[in-house]
Design a protein around this motif. Structure first.
Motif, mmCIF file in Angstrom:
data_model
loop_
_atom_site.group_PDB
_atom_site.id
_atom_site.type_symbol
_atom_site.label_atom_id
_atom_site.label_comp_id
_atom_site.label_asym_id
_atom_site.label_seq_id
_atom_site.Cartn_x
_atom_site.Cartn_y
_atom_site.Cartn_z
ATOM 1 N N PHE A 166 -1.505 5.058 -2.760
ATOM 2 C CA PHE A 166 -2.907 4.642 -2.616
ATOM 3 C C PHE A 166 -3.587 4.574 -3.981
ATOM 4 C CE2 PHE A 166 -7.375 6.116 -2.018
ATOM 5 C CZ PHE A 166 -7.870 4.963 -1.427
ATOM 6 N N GLU A 167 -3.404 5.604 -4.796
ATOM 7 C CA GLU A 167 -3.995 5.609 -6.135
ATOM 8 C C GLU A 167 -3.400 4.501 -6.991
ATOM 9 O OE1 GLU A 167 -6.563 7.305 -7.283
ATOM 10 O OE2 GLU A 167 -6.791 8.162 -5.279
ATOM 11 N N PHE A 168 -2.104 4.258 -6.815
ATOM 12 C CA PHE A 168 -1.445 3.190 -7.559
ATOM 13 C C PHE A 168 -2.060 1.841 -7.203
ATOM 14 C CE2 PHE A 168 1.697 -0.099 -8.209
ATOM 15 C CZ PHE A 168 2.239 0.212 -9.439
ATOM 16 N N VAL A 169 -2.251 1.599 -5.915
ATOM 17 C CA VAL A 169 -2.844 0.336 -5.468
ATOM 18 C C VAL A 169 -4.270 0.190 -6.007
ATOM 19 C CG1 VAL A 169 -3.649 -0.956 -3.448
ATOM 20 C CG2 VAL A 169 -1.393 0.126 -3.410
ATOM 21 N N LYS A 170 -5.048 1.270 -5.969
ATOM 22 C CA LYS A 170 -6.424 1.221 -6.486
ATOM 23 C C LYS A 170 -6.447 0.837 -7.964
ATOM 24 C CE LYS A 170 -9.396 4.426 -5.638
ATOM 25 N NZ LYS A 170 -10.006 5.781 -5.469
ATOM 26 N N ASN A 171 -5.462 1.336 -8.717
ATOM 27 C CA ASN A 171 -5.400 1.050 -10.150
ATOM 28 C C ASN A 171 -4.789 -0.308 -10.456
ATOM 29 O OD1 ASN A 171 -6.549 3.533 -10.850
ATOM 30 N ND2 ASN A 171 -4.563 4.566 -10.826
ATOM 31 N N ASN A 172 -4.268 -0.973 -9.434
ATOM 32 C CA ASN A 172 -3.628 -2.277 -9.632
ATOM 33 C C ASN A 172 -4.139 -3.298 -8.610
ATOM 34 O OD1 ASN A 172 -1.150 -1.941 -11.691
ATOM 35 N ND2 ASN A 172 -1.335 -0.073 -10.465
ATOM 36 N N LYS A 186 1.629 -0.086 3.627
ATOM 37 C CA LYS A 186 0.510 -0.211 4.555
ATOM 38 C C LYS A 186 0.613 0.763 5.724
ATOM 39 C CE LYS A 186 -1.836 -3.567 7.541
ATOM 40 N NZ LYS A 186 -1.874 -4.988 8.002
ATOM 41 N N GLY A 187 1.797 0.897 6.296
ATOM 42 C CA GLY A 187 1.981 1.767 7.456
ATOM 43 C C GLY A 187 1.814 3.247 7.158
ATOM 44 N N ALA A 188 1.843 3.627 5.877
ATOM 45 C CA ALA A 188 1.727 5.038 5.501
ATOM 46 C C ALA A 188 0.291 5.452 5.202
ATOM 47 C CB ALA A 188 2.603 5.334 4.276
ATOM 48 N N PHE A 189 -0.607 4.483 4.998
ATOM 49 C CA PHE A 189 -1.980 4.797 4.619
ATOM 50 C C PHE A 189 -2.814 5.219 5.831
ATOM 51 C CE2 PHE A 189 -1.242 1.511 1.100
ATOM 52 C CZ PHE A 189 -0.850 2.495 0.195
ATOM 53 N N THR A 190 -3.792 6.072 5.570
ATOM 54 C CA THR A 190 -4.721 6.493 6.613
ATOM 55 C C THR A 190 -5.713 5.365 6.886
ATOM 56 O OG1 THR A 190 -6.339 7.395 5.067
ATOM 57 C CG2 THR A 190 -4.565 8.879 5.796
ATOM 58 N N PRO A 191 -6.388 5.386 8.033
ATOM 59 C CA PRO A 191 -7.411 4.365 8.311
ATOM 60 C C PRO A 191 -8.483 4.307 7.224
ATOM 61 C CG PRO A 191 -6.875 5.559 10.312
ATOM 62 C CD PRO A 191 -6.164 6.260 9.196
ATOM 63 N N GLN A 193 -8.083 5.062 4.023
ATOM 64 C CA GLN A 193 -7.516 4.432 2.838
ATOM 65 C C GLN A 193 -7.421 2.919 3.016
ATOM 66 O OE1 GLN A 193 -3.901 6.754 2.619
ATOM 67 N NE2 GLN A 193 -4.706 8.052 0.985
ATOM 68 N N LEU A 194 -7.002 2.510 4.200
ATOM 69 C CA LEU A 194 -6.910 1.074 4.482
ATOM 70 C C LEU A 194 -8.288 0.404 4.366
ATOM 71 C CD1 LEU A 194 -4.482 1.119 7.553
ATOM 72 C CD2 LEU A 194 -3.963 0.270 5.251
ATOM 73 N N LYS A 195 -9.295 1.089 4.887
ATOM 74 C CA LYS A 195 -10.658 0.546 4.841
ATOM 75 C C LYS A 195 -11.137 0.420 3.394
ATOM 76 C CE LYS A 195 -15.315 1.266 6.687
ATOM 77 N NZ LYS A 195 -16.173 2.138 7.540
ATOM 78 N N GLU A 196 -10.840 1.445 2.589
ATOM 79 C CA GLU A 196 -11.264 1.428 1.186
ATOM 80 C C GLU A 196 -10.603 0.294 0.411
ATOM 81 O OE1 GLU A 196 -11.399 4.370 -2.713
ATOM 82 O OE2 GLU A 196 -11.269 5.224 -0.705
ATOM 83 N N MET A 197 -9.348 -0.014 0.791
ATOM 84 C CA MET A 197 -8.625 -1.092 0.116
ATOM 85 C C MET A 197 -8.937 -2.460 0.711
ATOM 86 S SD MET A 197 -4.839 0.477 -0.674
ATOM 87 C CE MET A 197 -4.572 1.048 1.010
ATOM 88 N N GLY A 198 -9.685 -2.468 1.820
ATOM 89 C CA GLY A 198 -10.022 -3.732 2.451
ATOM 90 C C GLY A 198 -8.866 -4.344 3.216
ATOM 91 N N ILE A 199 -7.954 -3.483 3.706
ATOM 92 C CA ILE A 199 -6.788 -3.953 4.466
ATOM 93 C C ILE A 199 -7.067 -3.759 5.938
ATOM 94 C CG2 ILE A 199 -4.335 -3.621 4.932
ATOM 95 C CD1 ILE A 199 -4.028 -2.587 2.075
ATOM 96 N N GLU A 200 -6.885 -4.829 6.695
ATOM 97 C CA GLU A 200 -7.107 -4.739 8.148
ATOM 98 C C GLU A 200 -5.872 -4.181 8.831
ATOM 99 O OE1 GLU A 200 -9.950 -5.311 9.531
ATOM 100 O OE2 GLU A 200 -10.893 -5.963 7.672
#
Length: 200
Positions: A166-172, A186-191, A193-200
């Motif tokens: 998650f931190e890696f994705v935020k930095n990239n 994607k399947g490992a992230f919490t709801p 975290q997904l919301k923060e990254m804008g992933i549905e």
């Protein structure tokens, strides 16, 4: 005449510089030096029709891919299926620059900022994955009490792996490496975290 030639020369040099910026080179080596004549493939991770797949033959345990690239894109370097048991497939970013690649039980890439970043993520993820594999192997042999302890440790490692990615994705967020890791994990992230990254 000199007044005309000089501006033209500057234009030619500018176009040449831009052209050079788009060149890539992948220099690779394999663990088994006795594979001369075997093929190595450079395959797009997505949108991979046959015409977009590049290939080259091993010679003296080495291989090279060269060409031009407009925008960075994730590719997979792989051998034929049987050899993948000993030569791990490797994700690389095809981007301007020179890459050094090693294909073996634990394949590696280095040479550009995005590829170095991708390699660091791969190393950290594999460390956690190996710990989880070890615990899962012990889980099958453990009694009920130890199974509970192992499951607690596994859950901690799952959380650690998700948080690291998650931190890696935020930095990239604005490059292909971040996009790829987000897709893979994607399947490992919490709801949340997904919301923060804008992933549905």
């Amino acid at each position: 005449m000199r007044k005309i030639v000089l501006p033209l020369l500057l234009v030619v040099l500018a176009f040449t510089a831009c052209d050079n910026d788009q060149k890539f080179e992948i220099n690779g080596h394999v663990a088994d030096k006795n594979l001369d004549g075997e093929w190595v493939y450079l395959v797009p991770m997505v949108n991979a029709p046959v015409e977009r797949v590049d290939s080259t033959q091993l010679k003296n345990g080495s291989f090279t891919f060269t060409g031009k690239v407009k925008t960075p894109e994730i590719y997979i370097i792989r051998t034929r299926p049987f050899l993948r048991l000993s030569h791990q497939e490797l994700l690389v970013v095809k981007e301007p620059g020179t890459l050094q690649v090693y294909l073996g039980a634990n394949s590696k890439v280095a040479g550009t900022a995005l590829n170095d970043s991708l390699q660091n993520w791969k190393v950290q993820k594999e460390i956690i994955d190996n710990k989880m594999l070890f615990l899962n192997q012990n889980l099958k042999k453990a009694d009920a009490k130890n199974q509970a302890k192992i499951n607690t440790e596994l859950e901690k490692l799952r959380t650690e792996r998700a948080n690291y990615s998650f931190e890696f994705v935020k930095n990239n967020q604005n490059n292909v490496v971040g996009e790829m890791v987000a897709r893979i994990m994607k399947g490992a992230f919490t709801p949340e975290q997904l919301k923060e990254m804008g992933i549905e």
